[in-house]
Design an enzyme around this catalytic site. Structure first.
Site: not given
Ligand code: DGJ
Length: 784
Positions: A362-363, A439, A472-474, A476, A520, A542
């Protein structure tokens, strides 16, 4: 099947009929949408009978005093011709007025679906009806598309506006569809919430005026999912009329139900007109996103079954269509940003031994990304964390026998990043105001092709270098200060952003079809049919607290099948709610989706390891049914509000998996029943999936079942909890599908008289899975 006769269009699916007709003035009058009618049922019989002229109405044409657009059920409606309900379009026409009047010009029936040029759309439809309307006084044309999906009982609709006049046309609002339905005491059901509480189901009565479901954040949003239902107030999970609507779009959406004084409910869905303006010059056209409509007279479950079939068969595409999804381990909740290669390899080793098939990094693997304050936008691997690079790490994961997956957040940039320092103009911001952050990050201007190229190139390069088979393409943060120097009309920003996103996704993933993409956006901030055209699954939320997930996955289940929902088992007490839930319940909820684990494995006890191994083995055995079976919400027979019951049935109807969840214990509650529906006729064995009861659940109460009294906080009990557990009550019965449909009483729940194997130990947040399987003798008999 689409038929056209005497100016009447009839669209039949296996269980529904949709009828409209051309009026003498060329408007499209909606006649009927509901359960399947006989072929002999005529539009004249089913249409509204407007046989009086209604005071204070505008008459469209002096030759017919009864013809008032305001009182008719329509398929499309204009401004300025006497219909005062909200028009699906607000157009500044080439003559500078807001008056339009679209009338029938021609139609054709096309085999299959008609793909779109600018947006993702459904595929595999049976037939498409294209109707061309023309404005009565200008060269502006409107094509309405209706595609029929017979087996899924769905119809999709969309509109394409074409300007063939010399002057520009300004679109201030254009919906994908509208339809006028006679009211049935409708309620609108929407999926609303926010971060970590996505998609909770809400019900609002459709009153006079507008009831709206919309988003303005730049995404389909965690606030209001684009999907909504209209159902009569007597509809239940299994009975009654329910209409479902959704939109194949990931940006700002708008859905509404407007009840008129004549009790006609106008339903519309499309791009949100908020901050929208599009200039259409000569010979240009504008495509609206595709809207999805369904109807069922079998209650909410009937509507959901249609939508699930539609998503699995006509939205999700490519190599992962209807393919079983891997059990994954994701390091995020185990480590957040605090990891290095050896820590991850340790986690991966344990994950593999538990049964995980895919390791997701992940990140935090790139740039100076040691917290959420820096690094987004950069693609250089963090050498402190991966001294030998990412490929070497990915290879080690593969050598262990797992696939390798990687997290990206490509649409974002931190001001503290090499990218921003080199290209501040790549970030979305107002030309003269101080940027606002979410964020600690800004949105990249993907209306700009140069920015899109940067993303496509870098994500593609890393994918090829590492050989990742999952992404996983986030995303935020919400979009604010929507401004792009790359476009001349800022009213086009939000829509061009989404078209830019789709362009990036196709350019990266079309040529890498083996990659499983999980979209995501802080969890479910972009859970929609547009994203599902690219990513077969979405990180649902989340929030991995199973009791919260009952509401989140349960809400989404009205429109989206379990195969689309990423669902993980995480640590307890839960990191967002502090709720302490049994490991069994965390799994029992997550298995009704695409299963993953996301917790620090190094502190698992011996007993927890055994439990997780069994969970994963069980999931793999029944994975197809959990992911692709017929998902149904089962009513609790006595109306108890502390129960949630989910069922997934195999496609042949010979196997059902029931999740029975207790959200809170109730003292001395009446006994529960297990209801299993949708099975094919026959004899069945129903059995509880065995699961462990951990001693720590009982605290000081263990003294009642042990021969010696032990300190509940003492070392002996703590050790015992690591190496010893009790068995939760297992029940087994043999009976017919009819008995299961009627409901079989289950053993009593714990009521303070002590533990024994015949007592169901649910308490707060307890749950069980029941496996209902046709007996071997029965299946043998059927084979003979
Ligand atoms: C938000 C995602 O929903 C989490 O699962 C995780 O990937 C974080 N971002 C990482 O910054």
């Amino acid at each position: 099947m689409i038929t056209v006769k005497d100016n009447v269009f009839r669209l039949d699916t296996e269980n529904t009929t949709y009828i409209f007709r051309i009026t003498k003035f060329g408007h499209l009058e909606h006649v009927y949408y509901g359960s399947l009618l006989d072929q002999d049922d005529s539009a004249d019989v089913m249409a509204q009978k407007s046989s009086v002229s209604i005071g204070s109405s505008i008459c469209y044409d002096g030759s017919d005093k009864l013809y008032s657009l305001d009182n008719m059920c329509l398929e499309w409606s204009d401004n300025g011709r006497g219909d005062y309900r909200q028009s699906p379009a607000e157009l500044k026409m080439p003559d500078d007025t807001f008056i339009s009047d679209f009338a029938y010009l021609s139609h054709r029936i096309i085999d299959g679906s008609v793909p779109m040029k600018t947006l993702p759309s459904s595929y595999g439809g049976d037939q498409t009806l294209e109707i061309t309307l023309k404005d009565t006084t200008s060269d502006v044309f409107l094509d309405l598309y209706y595609t029929v999906f017979e087996k899924a009982d769905c119809i999709t609709r969309r509109a394409v506006l074409k300007n063939e006049s010399d002057d520009p046309l300004i679109i201030r609002r254009i919906m994908s569809m509208m339809v006028d339905l006679p009211d049935e005491c409708f309620h609108m059901y929407t999926l609303d919430g926010g971060w970590i509480k996505e998609a909770h189901l809400h019900k609002i009565p459709v009153g006079y005026g507008m009831t709206i479901n919309s988003s303005t954040t730049g995404s389909s949003s965690n606030r209001h999912n684009p999907a909504f239902m209209l159902a009569s107030d007597i509809a239940t999970e299994d009975h009654g009329n329910v209409y479902g609507f959704n939109l194949i779009y990931s940006g700002n959406h708008f859905g509404s139900a407007e009840k008129s004084g004549r009790d006609i409910v106008r339903v519309s869905a499309g791009i949100n007109p908020h901050l929208f303006e599009w200039i259409l010059n000569k010979n240009e056209d504008f495509e609206t996103p595709e809207a999805v409509l369904t109807f069922s007279d079998k209650g909410f479950n009937g509507m959901s079954h249609n939508m699930h079939d539609f998503v699995n068969r006509h939205i999700v595409r490519g190599q992962w269509k209807e393919k079983e999804r891997p059990v994954l381990f994701n390091n995020w909740e185990a480590t957040f940003f605090d990891f290095n290669e050896s820590k991850l390899l340790q986690l991966a080793k344990t994950a593999k031994s538990l049964g995980a098939e895919l390791f997701v990094l992940d990140d935090g693997w790139f740039g100076e990304r040691n917290s959420d304050e820096a690094g987004l936008g950069d693609y250089n691997v963090n050498k402190k964390k991966f001294p030998r690079g990412l490929k070497s790490f990915a290879d080690k994961i593969r050598e262990m026998g797992m696939d390798f997956g990687l997290w990206f957040e490509p649409e974002m940039v931190n001001p503290d990043s090499s990218l921003y320092r080199a290209h501040p103009e790549y970030a979305v911001k107002s030309p003269d105001k101080k940027p606002v952050l979410g964020r600690n990050q800004m949105v990249l201007d993907i209306c700009n092709k140069e920015v899109r190229d940067y993303i496509v190139e870098n994500v593609g390069r890393i994918l090829d270098e590492t050989g990742a088979s999952y992404v996983k393409w986030d995303m935020n943060r919400h979009i604010a200060e929507a401004f792009s120097p790359a476009i001349s009309n800022q009213g086009e920003f939000y829509h061009r952003y989404i078209m830019g996103l789709y362009d990036i996704l196709s350019r990266i993933f079309d040529k890498r079809p083996h990659i499983l993409l999980e979209s995501c956006s802080s969890g479910g901030n972009r859970f929609d049919l547009g994203m599902l055209c690219y990513s077969p699954q979405v990180w649902t939320s989340d929030d991995t607290d199973p009791i919260e997930r009952l509401k989140i996955q349960g809400g989404l289940s009205y429109f989206y099948p379990p195969s689309t929902m990423g669902a993980h088992v995480s640590q307890s007490p839960h990191q967002q709610t502090l709720r302490d839930t049994p490991l069994s319940t965390r799994f029992n909820v997550a298995c009704f989706g695409c299963l993953g684990y996301e917790l620090d494995l190094k502190y698992l006890s011996h007993e927890e390891i055994k439990e997780i191994k069994e969970q994963i083995a069980f999931y793999k055995k029944y994975r197809r049914v959990f992911q692709y079976g017929r998902f149904t919400r089962i009513r609790e027979s006595r109306g108890k509000e502390n129960k949630v019951i989910w069922q997934s049935t195999s496609n042949d109807g010979a196997l059902a998996l029931t999740g029975f969840f207790q959200t809170q214990a109730a003292a001395a509650e009446s006994d529960d029943k297990l209801i299993v529906t949708g099975l094919r006729p026959g004899r069945y064995v129903v059995r509880t999936r065995p699961q462990r009861l951990f001693i720590k659940r009982f605290g000081g109460l263990v003294k009642h079942i042990l021969p010696v009294e032990l300190n509940p906080d003492g070392l002996v009990l703590r050790m015992a909890n690591r190496f010893y557990s009790l068995t939760d009550c297992v029940e087994e019965y043999e009976c017919s599908d009819k008995a299961l449909k009627a409901g079989i009483p289950l053993k009593s729940q714990f009521m303070g008289t002590g533990y024994n194997e015949n007592v169901r130990m649910l308490g707060d947040f307890g749950s069980n899975i029941y496996i209902t399987h046709i007996t071997t003798s029965q299946s043998r008999r059927e084979e003979e």
